[in-house]
Write a protein that holds these residues in place. Structure first.
Motif, PDB file in Angstrom:
ATOM      1  N   ARG A  27       0.830  -1.212   0.000  1.00 25.40           N
ATOM      2  CA  ARG A  27       0.000   0.000   0.000  1.00 25.40           C
ATOM      3  C   ARG A  27       0.864   1.262   0.000  1.00 25.40           C
ATOM      4  NH1 ARG A  27      -1.254   2.921   3.996  1.00 25.40           N
ATOM      5  NH2 ARG A  27      -0.781   1.347   5.567  1.00 25.40           N
ATOM      6  N   THR A  28       1.985   1.228   0.718  1.00 23.67           N
ATOM      7  CA  THR A  28       2.866   2.393   0.800  1.00 23.67           C
ATOM      8  C   THR A  28       3.900   2.417  -0.323  1.00 23.67           C
ATOM      9  OG1 THR A  28       4.313   1.223   2.359  1.00 23.67           O
ATOM     10  CG2 THR A  28       2.577   2.619   3.299  1.00 23.67           C
ATOM     11  N   ARG A  29       3.759   1.490  -1.257  1.00 25.61           N
ATOM     12  CA  ARG A  29       4.611   1.406  -2.450  1.00 25.61           C
ATOM     13  C   ARG A  29       6.082   1.185  -2.137  1.00 25.61           C
ATOM     14  NH1 ARG A  29       1.952   2.938  -7.255  1.00 25.61           N
ATOM     15  NH2 ARG A  29      -0.126   3.711  -6.833  1.00 25.61           N
ATOM     16  N   ARG A  30       6.360   0.545  -1.014  1.00 29.38           N
ATOM     17  CA  ARG A  30       7.741   0.175  -0.698  1.00 29.38           C
ATOM     18  C   ARG A  30       8.066  -1.198  -1.264  1.00 29.38           C
ATOM     19  NH1 ARG A  30       8.050   1.417   5.578  1.00 29.38           N
ATOM     20  NH2 ARG A  30       5.895   0.793   5.429  1.00 29.38           N
ATOM     21  N   LEU A  31       7.039  -1.970  -1.578  1.00 31.73           N
ATOM     22  CA  LEU A  31       7.220  -3.298  -2.175  1.00 31.73           C
ATOM     23  C   LEU A  31       6.560  -3.312  -3.546  1.00 31.73           C
ATOM     24  CD1 LEU A  31       8.129  -6.260  -1.978  1.00 31.73           C
ATOM     25  CD2 LEU A  31       5.943  -6.758  -0.877  1.00 31.73           C
ATOM     26  N   ARG A  32       7.378  -3.609  -4.566  1.00 27.40           N
ATOM     27  CA  ARG A  32       6.864  -3.687  -5.938  1.00 27.40           C
ATOM     28  C   ARG A  32       6.021  -4.943  -6.113  1.00 27.40           C
ATOM     29  NH1 ARG A  32      10.043  -5.129  -9.898  1.00 27.40           N
ATOM     30  NH2 ARG A  32      11.798  -5.703  -8.603  1.00 27.40           N
ATOM     31  N   THR A  33       4.955  -4.808  -6.860  1.00 21.94           N
ATOM     32  CA  THR A  33       4.118  -5.955  -7.201  1.00 21.94           C
ATOM     33  C   THR A  33       3.680  -5.836  -8.653  1.00 21.94           C
ATOM     34  OG1 THR A  33       2.058  -4.878  -6.531  1.00 21.94           O
ATOM     35  CG2 THR A  33       3.206  -6.172  -4.842  1.00 21.94           C
ATOM     36  N   VAL A  34       3.146  -6.918  -9.168  1.00 24.68           N
ATOM     37  CA  VAL A  34       2.514  -6.911 -10.484  1.00 24.68           C
ATOM     38  C   VAL A  34       1.119  -7.493 -10.303  1.00 24.68           C
ATOM     39  CG1 VAL A  34       4.651  -7.094 -11.797  1.00 24.68           C
ATOM     40  CG2 VAL A  34       3.465  -9.162 -11.119  1.00 24.68           C
ATOM     41  N   LYS A  35       0.225  -7.048 -11.139  1.00 29.02           N
ATOM     42  CA  LYS A  35      -1.132  -7.572 -11.087  1.00 29.02           C
ATOM     43  C   LYS A  35      -1.395  -8.331 -12.381  1.00 29.02           C
ATOM     44  CE  LYS A  35      -5.631  -6.519  -9.499  1.00 29.02           C
ATOM     45  NZ  LYS A  35      -6.566  -5.613  -8.923  1.00 29.02           N
ATOM     46  N   ILE A  36      -1.796  -9.561 -12.242  1.00 30.24           N
ATOM     47  CA  ILE A  36      -2.153 -10.400 -13.383  1.00 30.24           C
ATOM     48  C   ILE A  36      -3.576 -10.864 -13.135  1.00 30.24           C
ATOM     49  CG2 ILE A  36      -1.640 -12.484 -14.692  1.00 30.24           C
ATOM     50  CD1 ILE A  36       1.283 -12.166 -13.846  1.00 30.24           C
ATOM     51  N   GLY A  37      -4.485 -10.329 -13.911  1.00 28.37           N
ATOM     52  CA  GLY A  37      -5.902 -10.602 -13.666  1.00 28.37           C
ATOM     53  C   GLY A  37      -6.277 -10.027 -12.321  1.00 28.37           C
ATOM     54  N   ALA A  38      -6.839 -10.846 -11.464  1.00 27.51           N
ATOM     55  CA  ALA A  38      -7.225 -10.401 -10.129  1.00 27.51           C
ATOM     56  C   ALA A  38      -6.126 -10.668  -9.105  1.00 27.51           C
ATOM     57  CB  ALA A  38      -8.501 -11.114  -9.701  1.00 27.51           C
ATOM     58  N   ARG A  39      -5.039 -11.307  -9.531  1.00 22.51           N
ATOM     59  CA  ARG A  39      -3.978 -11.709  -8.601  1.00 22.51           C
ATOM     60  C   ARG A  39      -2.909 -10.647  -8.468  1.00 22.51           C
ATOM     61  NH1 ARG A  39      -1.586 -17.307  -9.859  1.00 22.51           N
ATOM     62  NH2 ARG A  39      -1.029 -17.136  -7.680  1.00 22.51           N
ATOM     63  N   ARG A  40      -2.494 -10.394  -7.243  1.00 22.36           N
ATOM     64  CA  ARG A  40      -1.375  -9.490  -6.941  1.00 22.36           C
ATOM     65  C   ARG A  40      -0.180 -10.376  -6.624  1.00 22.36           C
ATOM     66  NH1 ARG A  40      -0.588  -4.346  -7.769  1.00 22.36           N
ATOM     67  NH2 ARG A  40      -2.764  -4.012  -7.289  1.00 22.36           N
ATOM     68  N   LEU A  41       0.895 -10.257  -7.407  1.00 24.05           N
ATOM     69  CA  LEU A  41       2.068 -11.105  -7.250  1.00 24.05           C
ATOM     70  C   LEU A  41       3.307 -10.254  -6.993  1.00 24.05           C
ATOM     71  CD1 LEU A  41       1.261 -13.488 -10.216  1.00 24.05           C
ATOM     72  CD2 LEU A  41       0.988 -14.008  -7.786  1.00 24.05           C
ATOM     73  N   VAL A  42       4.259 -10.826  -6.294  1.00 21.04           N
ATOM     74  CA  VAL A  42       5.474 -10.118  -5.907  1.00 21.04           C
ATOM     75  C   VAL A  42       6.663 -10.718  -6.661  1.00 21.04           C
ATOM     76  CG1 VAL A  42       6.995  -9.519  -3.982  1.00 21.04           C
ATOM     77  CG2 VAL A  42       4.513  -9.726  -3.601  1.00 21.04           C
ATOM     78  N   PRO A  43       7.378  -9.894  -7.443  1.00 28.63           N
ATOM     79  CA  PRO A  43       8.582 -10.410  -8.102  1.00 28.63           C
ATOM     80  C   PRO A  43       9.615 -10.805  -7.048  1.00 28.63           C
ATOM     81  CG  PRO A  43       7.925  -8.299  -9.042  1.00 28.63           C
ATOM     82  CD  PRO A  43       7.106  -8.509  -7.816  1.00 28.63           C
ATOM     83  N   VAL A  44      10.293 -11.917  -7.261  1.00 25.44           N
ATOM     84  CA  VAL A  44      11.298 -12.395  -6.311  1.00 25.44           C
ATOM     85  C   VAL A  44      12.374 -11.333  -6.087  1.00 25.44           C
ATOM     86  CG1 VAL A  44      13.087 -14.144  -5.956  1.00 25.44           C
ATOM     87  CG2 VAL A  44      10.852 -14.809  -6.813  1.00 25.44           C
ATOM     88  N   ASP A  45      12.774 -10.638  -7.142  1.00 23.72           N
ATOM     89  CA  ASP A  45      13.834  -9.637  -6.993  1.00 23.72           C
ATOM     90  C   ASP A  45      13.384  -8.379  -6.243  1.00 23.72           C
ATOM     91  OD1 ASP A  45      12.259  -8.632  -9.039  1.00 23.72           O
ATOM     92  OD2 ASP A  45      13.928  -8.118 -10.339  1.00 23.72           O
ATOM     93  N   ALA A  46      12.094  -8.261  -5.946  1.00 25.22           N
ATOM     94  CA  ALA A  46      11.602  -7.129  -5.155  1.00 25.22           C
ATOM     95  C   ALA A  46      11.866  -7.336  -3.662  1.00 25.22           C
ATOM     96  CB  ALA A  46      10.112  -6.915  -5.397  1.00 25.22           C
ATOM     97  N   LEU A  47      12.098  -8.574  -3.239  1.00 23.54           N
ATOM     98  CA  LEU A  47      12.310  -8.847  -1.816  1.00 23.54           C
ATOM     99  C   LEU A  47      13.598  -8.209  -1.289  1.00 23.54           C
ATOM    100  CD1 LEU A  47      11.022 -12.524  -1.521  1.00 23.54           C
ATOM    101  CD2 LEU A  47       9.758 -10.389  -1.247  1.00 23.54           C
ATOM    102  N   PRO A  48      14.757  -8.391  -1.958  1.00 25.46           N
ATOM    103  CA  PRO A  48      15.959  -7.704  -1.464  1.00 25.46           C
ATOM    104  C   PRO A  48      15.816  -6.181  -1.511  1.00 25.46           C
ATOM    105  CG  PRO A  48      16.554  -9.371  -3.084  1.00 25.46           C
ATOM    106  CD  PRO A  48      15.060  -9.282  -3.065  1.00 25.46           C
ATOM    107  N   GLU A  49      15.073  -5.671  -2.478  1.00 24.09           N
ATOM    108  CA  GLU A  49      14.860  -4.229  -2.586  1.00 24.09           C
ATOM    109  C   GLU A  49      14.110  -3.697  -1.366  1.00 24.09           C
ATOM    110  OE1 GLU A  49      12.771  -3.508  -6.218  1.00 24.09           O
ATOM    111  OE2 GLU A  49      14.392  -4.268  -7.462  1.00 24.09           O
ATOM    112  N   VAL A  50      13.039  -4.374  -0.970  1.00 26.31           N
ATOM    113  CA  VAL A  50      12.259  -3.897   0.166  1.00 26.31           C
ATOM    114  C   VAL A  50      13.052  -4.029   1.456  1.00 26.31           C
ATOM    115  CG1 VAL A  50      10.975  -5.997   0.796  1.00 26.31           C
ATOM    116  CG2 VAL A  50       9.945  -3.775   1.139  1.00 26.31           C
TER     117      VAL A  50
END
Length: 60
Positions: A27-50
Motif C-alpha cells: 500500500r505504501t509502495r515500498r514493495l513492488r508488485t505486479v497484477k495479473i488478472g485479479a492476482r497481486r504477485l510479488v517479483p522475487v527480486d523485489a524482496l531484497p529491494e524492500v
C-alpha cells in the motif's frame, strides 16, 4: 526453474512477516508488485529491494 513471481502469502513467509504487514508495504509502495488478472504477485527480486528500503528507513 525457480519461480519469478510469488503470491502475497509466499512473499510474506519469505520475509518472515504477516500478510497484513506485507499489504502495508504494498500500500505504501515500498514493495513492488505486479497484477495479473485479479492476482497481486510479488517479483522475487523485489524482496531484497524492500529489505534495503527498510534497513535504510531504520538507520535514518
Amino acid at each position: 526453474m525457480d519461480k519469478l513471481l510469488l503470491t502475497t502469502t509466499e512473499a510474506a513467509q519469505r520475509l518472515g512477516i504477516g500478510r497484513s504487514a506485507l499489504y502495508d508495504l504494498i500500500r505504501t509502495r515500498r514493495l513492488r508488485t505486479v497484477k495479473i488478472g485479479a492476482r497481486r504477485l510479488v517479483p522475487v527480486d523485489a524482496l531484497p529491494e524492500v529489505i534495503a528500503v527498510l534497513v535504510e528507513e531504520t538507520a535514518a
